[in-house]
Design a protein around this motif. Structure first.
Motif, short mmCIF file in Angstrom:
data_model
loop_
_atom_site.label_atom_id
_atom_site.label_comp_id
_atom_site.label_asym_id
_atom_site.label_seq_id
_atom_site.Cartn_x
_atom_site.Cartn_y
_atom_site.Cartn_z
N LEU A 1 -2.35 0.88 0.83
CA LEU A 1 -2.62 -0.60 0.65
C LEU A 1 -3.80 -0.42 -0.55
O LEU A 1 -3.55 -1.03 -1.46
N VAL A 2 -4.64 0.40 -0.22
CA VAL A 2 -5.86 0.48 -1.44
C VAL A 2 -5.38 1.03 -2.97
O VAL A 2 -5.51 0.29 -3.59
N LEU A 3 -4.51 1.88 -2.85
CA LEU A 3 -3.92 2.65 -4.10
C LEU A 3 -2.87 1.59 -4.76
O LEU A 3 -3.02 1.39 -5.87
N LEU A 4 -2.11 0.92 -3.76
CA LEU A 4 -1.29 -0.25 -4.06
C LEU A 4 -2.13 -1.21 -4.96
O LEU A 4 -1.76 -1.70 -6.09
N ALA A 5 -3.19 -1.76 -4.62
CA ALA A 5 -4.01 -2.70 -5.06
C ALA A 5 -4.59 -2.19 -6.24
O ALA A 5 -4.72 -3.24 -7.29
N LEU A 6 -5.16 -0.99 -6.45
CA LEU A 6 -5.50 -0.53 -7.70
C LEU A 6 -4.65 -0.38 -8.75
O LEU A 6 -4.97 -0.33 -9.95
N THR A 7 -3.45 -0.21 -8.37
CA THR A 7 -2.28 -0.14 -9.44
C THR A 7 -1.83 -1.44 -10.10
O THR A 7 -1.60 -1.44 -11.14
N HIS A 8 -2.42 -2.45 -9.46
CA HIS A 8 -1.93 -3.83 -9.99
C HIS A 8 -0.46 -4.08 -10.38
O HIS A 8 0.05 -4.56 -11.30
N THR A 9 0.17 -3.45 -9.36
CA THR A 9 1.63 -3.38 -9.61
C THR A 9 2.48 -4.39 -8.91
O THR A 9 2.49 -4.44 -7.68
N ARG A 10 2.78 -5.55 -9.60
CA ARG A 10 3.42 -6.93 -8.96
C ARG A 10 4.80 -6.76 -8.41
O ARG A 10 4.92 -7.11 -7.18
N THR A 11 5.54 -5.92 -9.13
CA THR A 11 6.79 -5.46 -8.43
C THR A 11 7.02 -4.94 -7.09
O THR A 11 7.48 -5.18 -6.01
N ALA A 12 6.02 -3.99 -6.99
CA ALA A 12 5.96 -3.01 -5.62
C ALA A 12 5.28 -4.02 -4.44
O ALA A 12 5.69 -4.05 -3.68
#
Length: 410
Positions: A198-209
């Motif tokens: 979740l931390v890595l997901l937040a750092l990507t700023h990927t809305r679709t994911a």
């Protein structure tokens, strides 16, 4: 080797398929890697996966699979559209790659029994990929959060883009949450996977994911509400936390979601709509309309298409679009017809995630992580093969001991 047993080498094959679908284009890495070297590694992984699958399944035992059958038809369509070489010899090479990918799935289908073994392989391999991303972030924050991508997280050791990292993080987070709800893993192991992801997901700023993760979990957990008390408790707490976050952190969430873009840029989906309009307006012959231009790099006019349906239309035509739609519909229909279970919930999550991501990401028409996610869903929806009765040789009565004869039922 029993049909119900999954050899360890099968997990290795699955991991090699994951490696093959990582791609070779992305951000600049700490140690520059020539694209030709990356392509050799990914293609070599696919060849090794096929060879190992053939080694572990030398008698070519396969199970009937509507998913892989439809992929085979998509492969045939891709070959038909690529033989005219409008997309160059690279189109035929991509067809060869897709052929190896589909053939490997056919060989692995022998072990598709509705179990969770492939789910664990999926999580472990993508968690290892995310581990390399985390190591790159620690080793060189500047390379992992470059200005070229607006400060979004990329792969600093292996050239991975923010959407790729976001996709991997979202998928293994969703699957791990479902395993916890189904009591197939302990909470400590789940936290080790979910929190960093979740931390890595937040750092990507990927809305679709992010949307795919949330909506996919809503549908998956919703399928368990009637049969799982843990799912009902999790759903209630999730709704409560989402409400609190929406009220208390609305401005922060909006800023994260917009990523500093203007409303005009956001409404055009970061410029994607312009590429889509140009693609649909381009003149095509009847053959190109039905079978496409051949497998390419998922771009139009030098710009990425970033839509699975339009990418398939451009490369495999209306026939390809029909086959991809059939894949989603068949898998979704089978999932809805299955009785509630953890396997069904995982399949629903994967199918819904891929369907949501297909609007802003390409990949449903060629060897890609999305086709691997759907293959995992197909393995979860497979009906377990019934154990075959052990063959008993015909033994003449005179060779049977007298004590055994007395126990016979007349």
């Amino acid at each position: 080797m029993g049909e119900g047993h999954t050899p360890k080498i099968v997990g290795t094959v699955w991991g090699l398929l994951v490696l093959n679908t990582l791609g070779s284009a992305g951000a600049k890495t700490i140690v520059p890697l020539p694209r030709s070297l990356i392509q050799m590694v990914t293609m070599g992984a696919l060849v090794a996966a096929f060879a190992l699958a053939l080694l572990v399944n030398p008698r070519l035992r396969i199970r009937a699979s509507a998913y892989v059958f439809l992929l085979t038809l998509l492969l045939v369509t891709s070959v038909i559209s690529s033989v005219n070489l409008e997309s160059g010899f690279g189109a035929l090479f991509r067809c060869f790659r897709l052929a190896l990918f589909v053939s490997t799935l056919w060989l692995l289908s022998r072990w598709w029994d509705g179990g969770l073994a492939f789910v664990r392989h999926h999580i472990r391999m993508y968690f290892a990929v995310l581990g390399s991303v985390a190591v790159g972030l620690v080793a060189s924050p500047g390379a992992a959060l470059p200005d070229l991508y607006g400060g979004r997280l990329v792969g600093a050791l292996w050239p991975l883009t923010p959407p790729q990292i976001g996709q991997y993080a979202a998928v293994i987070t969703g699957l791990t949450v479902l395993l916890v709800l189904g009591r197939r893993t302990d909470r400590t192991s789940a936290v080790v996977v979910i929190v960093p992801s979740l931390v890595l997901l937040a750092l990507t700023h990927t809305r679709t994911a992010t949307l795919g993760l949330l909506l996919g979990l809503v549908l998956a957990i919703g399928s368990l509400l009637l049969t799982s008390a843990a799912a009902r408790r999790f759903f209630s707490w999730a709704v409560l936390c989402a409400t609190v976050a929406a009220v208390g952190f609305a401005s922060l969430l909006q800023a994260w979601f917009l990523r500093g873009q203007s409303k005009e840029n956001f409404s055009s989906l970061t410029g994607r709509a312009k590429v889509w309009d140009a693609l649909l307006a381009a003149p095509r012959t009847t053959g190109e309309r039905w079978f496409g231009m051949g497998l390419g790099d998922k771009s139009f006019g030098g710009l990425p298409i970033d839509n699975s349906w339009l990418a398939v239309y451009n490369e495999q035509g209306l026939v390809g679009v029909t086959l991809v739609a059939a894949i989603i519909i068949v898998l979704g229909g089978v999932a809805l017809l299955r009785p509630p279970s953890l396997q069904r919930a995982c399949a629903i999550f994967l199918i819904s995630y891929c369907a949501i991501a297909s609007y802003t990401e390409a990949g449903l028409g060629d060897a890609s992580p999305y086709l691997l996610h759907l293959a995992l869903a197909a393995s979860l929806l497979a009906v377990p093969a019934e154990a075959a009765p052990r063959a008993t040789p015909d033994v003449p009565r005179r060779h049977i001991p007298r004590w055994a004869r007395r126990s016979e039922v007349p």
